[in-house]
Design a protein around this motif. Structure first.
Motif, PDB file in Angstrom:
ATOM      1  N   LEU A 258      51.701  61.033  68.047  1.00 40.04           N
ATOM      2  CA  LEU A 258      50.603  61.056  67.085  1.00 40.04           C
ATOM      3  C   LEU A 258      49.391  61.717  67.724  1.00 40.04           C
ATOM      4  N   LEU A 259      48.651  62.480  66.913  1.00 41.20           N
ATOM      5  CA  LEU A 259      47.399  63.096  67.349  1.00 41.20           C
ATOM      6  C   LEU A 259      46.246  62.531  66.521  1.00 41.20           C
ATOM      7  N   ILE A 260      45.207  62.067  67.213  1.00 41.61           N
ATOM      8  CA  ILE A 260      43.950  61.680  66.566  1.00 41.61           C
ATOM      9  C   ILE A 260      42.952  62.788  66.876  1.00 41.61           C
ATOM     10  N   LEU A 261      42.447  63.453  65.832  1.00 44.32           N
ATOM     11  CA  LEU A 261      41.745  64.728  66.009  1.00 44.32           C
ATOM     12  C   LEU A 261      40.353  64.708  65.385  1.00 44.32           C
ATOM     13  N   ASP A 262      39.337  65.059  66.204  1.00 46.14           N
ATOM     14  CA  ASP A 262      37.990  65.278  65.690  1.00 46.14           C
ATOM     15  C   ASP A 262      37.914  66.707  65.157  1.00 46.14           C
TER      16      ASP A 262
ATOM     17  N   ASN B 148      54.096  75.251  64.597  1.00 44.10           N
ATOM     18  CA  ASN B 148      55.348  74.901  65.279  1.00 44.10           C
ATOM     19  C   ASN B 148      55.494  73.410  65.569  1.00 44.10           C
ATOM     20  N   SER B 149      54.716  72.563  64.904  1.00 45.44           N
ATOM     21  CA  SER B 149      54.816  71.127  65.175  1.00 45.44           C
ATOM     22  C   SER B 149      54.616  70.331  63.896  1.00 45.44           C
ATOM     23  N   ALA B 150      55.421  69.285  63.746  1.00 43.45           N
ATOM     24  CA  ALA B 150      55.292  68.373  62.606  1.00 43.45           C
ATOM     25  C   ALA B 150      54.719  67.029  63.037  1.00 43.45           C
ATOM     26  N   MET B 151      54.141  66.971  64.245  1.00 40.01           N
ATOM     27  CA  MET B 151      53.572  65.722  64.735  1.00 40.01           C
ATOM     28  C   MET B 151      52.519  65.176  63.763  1.00 40.01           C
ATOM     29  N   PRO B 152      52.546  63.890  63.452  1.00 43.64           N
ATOM     30  CA  PRO B 152      51.533  63.320  62.559  1.00 43.64           C
ATOM     31  C   PRO B 152      50.125  63.485  63.144  1.00 43.64           C
ATOM     32  N   VAL B 153      49.168  63.809  62.283  1.00 39.09           N
ATOM     33  CA  VAL B 153      47.782  64.024  62.717  1.00 39.09           C
ATOM     34  C   VAL B 153      46.844  63.189  61.851  1.00 39.09           C
ATOM     35  N   LEU B 154      45.990  62.421  62.509  1.00 39.58           N
ATOM     36  CA  LEU B 154      44.942  61.657  61.846  1.00 39.58           C
ATOM     37  C   LEU B 154      43.599  62.277  62.194  1.00 39.58           C
ATOM     38  N   PHE B 155      42.940  62.850  61.206  1.00 37.98           N
ATOM     39  CA  PHE B 155      41.584  63.348  61.433  1.00 37.98           C
ATOM     40  C   PHE B 155      40.639  62.156  61.539  1.00 37.98           C
ATOM     41  N   LEU B 156      39.794  62.164  62.579  1.00 39.45           N
ATOM     42  CA  LEU B 156      38.791  61.128  62.763  1.00 39.45           C
ATOM     43  C   LEU B 156      37.464  61.832  63.025  1.00 39.45           C
ATOM     44  N   THR B 157      36.585  61.875  62.026  1.00 41.67           N
ATOM     45  CA  THR B 157      35.422  62.741  62.093  1.00 41.67           C
ATOM     46  C   THR B 157      34.263  62.181  61.282  1.00 41.67           C
ATOM     47  N   ALA B 158      33.063  62.639  61.625  1.00 37.94           N
ATOM     48  CA  ALA B 158      31.877  62.241  60.870  1.00 37.94           C
ATOM     49  C   ALA B 158      31.713  63.077  59.607  1.00 37.94           C
TER      50      ALA B 158
END
Length: 221
Positions: free
Chosen positions: A47-51, A69-79
């Motif tokens: 899992l990626l937590i991404l600003d 090239n990646s299907a890894m789940p991504v959670l945006f965490l941003t203001a």
């Protein structure tokens, strides 16, 4: 499960890393988009937590490159909390979007949900005593010595080690390794086991591959 956090604000990143570690996850942190993208593309995370606002490469651009090239789940965490930003994050391939400031309980719930949806990664390394299998590179070693196997021998050993300690019948082995129904008049499984033993067990005091009379075969260390 391994989580990558790409967050340039050091205190926020440290808080997330400490909290997720305490929740049982292995967490790595990158503070800029360039290094973060390199780590994300390594394929070593669940899992990626991404600003979004990052030095080097912003979160939008990083997401675009990652999804090539990646299907890894991504959670945006941003203001960035506008509807347009939320829509953009999801349209670029993000799986979820959480706005700062946030509740850790809510973040953890979203992390757990995304990880439940994610496909399980195949186990890359298998070990049994002094036997080591590199699944991705299809390499086998015993006591540090390289063991050269054919494709079918590797598939057979891989199957046995995945179910170490369990007895596998000849029909189970035949269906998994050769994709065939077992014919009792065919000794293909017995021949393959004999050849595998010659490579994996001969010359070693501890014999790993065992015959269970009337039932099949198992591998134990």
């Amino acid at each position: 499960m391994k989580i990558l956090i790409i967050e340039d604000e050091a205190k926020s990143a440290l808080y997330l890393q400490k909290s997720l570690n305490e929740s049982g996850y292995q967490v790595s942190v990158s503070h800029n988009g360039i290094d973060g993208l390199f780590l994300a593309q390594s394929g070593d995370f669940d899992l990626l937590i991404l600003d979004v606002m990052l030095p080097g490469i912003d979160g939008w651009s990083l997401m675009e490159r990652l999804r090539a090239n990646s299907a890894m789940p991504v959670l945006f965490l941003t203001a960035r909390d506008s509807v347009e930003d939320r829509v953009k994050g999801l349209e670029l391939g993000g799986d979820d979007y959480l706005v700062k400031p946030f509740s850790y309980a809510e973040l953890l719930a979203r992390v757990r949900t995304l990880l439940r949806r994610a496909p399980l990664r195949p186990q890359e390394f298998l070990t049994l005593g002094d036997l080591q299998i590199d699944v991705l590179k299809r390499r086998v070693q015993r006591a540090g010595q390289r063991v050269e196997l054919t494709n079918k021998e590797f598939a057979l050993l891989h199957l046995l080690v995945q179910h170490q300690g369990q007895v596998l019948s000849r029909s189970q082995i035949a269906s998994q390794v050769w994709d065939m129904n077992f014919d009792s008049d065919t000794n293909v499984v017995d021949v393959a086991i004999r050849r595998l033993r010659a490579k994996v067990d001969d010359g070693f005091e501890c014999k790993l591959i065992q015959t269970v009379r009337g039932m099949g075969y198992r591998i134990e260390g």
